[in-house]
Write a protein that holds these residues in place. Structure first.
Motif, short mmCIF file in Angstrom:
data_model
loop_
_atom_site.label_atom_id
_atom_site.label_comp_id
_atom_site.label_asym_id
_atom_site.label_seq_id
_atom_site.Cartn_x
_atom_site.Cartn_y
_atom_site.Cartn_z
N ASP A 54 0.85 -1.18 0.00
CA ASP A 54 0.00 0.00 0.00
C ASP A 54 0.89 1.23 0.00
O ASP A 54 1.73 1.39 0.90
CB ASP A 54 -0.91 0.00 1.23
N ASN A 85 -8.19 -1.55 -1.42
CA ASN A 85 -7.17 -0.77 -2.13
C ASN A 85 -5.75 -1.19 -1.80
O ASN A 85 -4.87 -0.36 -1.63
CB ASN A 85 -7.36 0.73 -1.85
N ASP A 106 -10.10 -3.89 -4.61
CA ASP A 106 -10.59 -2.54 -4.93
C ASP A 106 -11.19 -1.87 -3.69
O ASP A 106 -11.15 -2.43 -2.58
CB ASP A 106 -11.56 -2.57 -6.11
N SER A 107 -11.80 -0.70 -3.88
CA SER A 107 -12.34 0.05 -2.75
C SER A 107 -13.51 -0.65 -2.08
O SER A 107 -13.84 -0.36 -0.93
CB SER A 107 -12.76 1.45 -3.20
#
Length: 124
Positions: A54, A85, A106-107
């Protein structure tokens, strides 16, 4: 004279022979937070490491360590809390061969393996 110059250049460009080969891409089986390395009871899991990335920071989420596991389905499954994410890399040994599975969440927390060349036919 040209041969004396070309021969060392060819040798240098060819790289060093040997070394450990890169792991082969192979998808794992993920259902929610449950990850299985294989659903074939004949396959033996040797080791595993799950890393997450990240914003340029990479850290190990879970690892089996250095001991050889020799576990098969369903004992080769683990639970991992996936974060949204994030990019994940799962390195694992199965039947004494090295494999890697890379994917992105993903989000909404959905996994997307297509960005790394692994097609997920179960994706809706």
């Amino acid at each position: 004279m040209k041969r004396l110059i070309i021969l060392p250049i060819i040798f240098l460009l060819s790289g060093c022979p040997g070394g450990n080969p890169a792991p082969h891409p192979r998808a794992t089986f993920i259902n929610g937070d449950h990850l299985c390395f294989s659903i074939d009871k004949k396959d033996l899991l040797n080791y595993y490491t799950v890393d997450e990335g990240d914003n340029g920071k990479i850290q190990t989420v879970v690892s089996s360590g250095y001991n050889k596991l020799n576990s098969s389905y369903p004992d080769n499954c683990i639970d991992v809390k996936w974060k949204s994410n994030h990019t994940y890399v799962v390195n694992y040994g199965l039947n004494d061969k090295k494999y890697v599975h890379e994917f992105f969440t993903d989000s909404n927390g959905k996994l997307d393996s297509e960005i790394n060349g692994v097609r997920d036919d179960n994706k809706k």
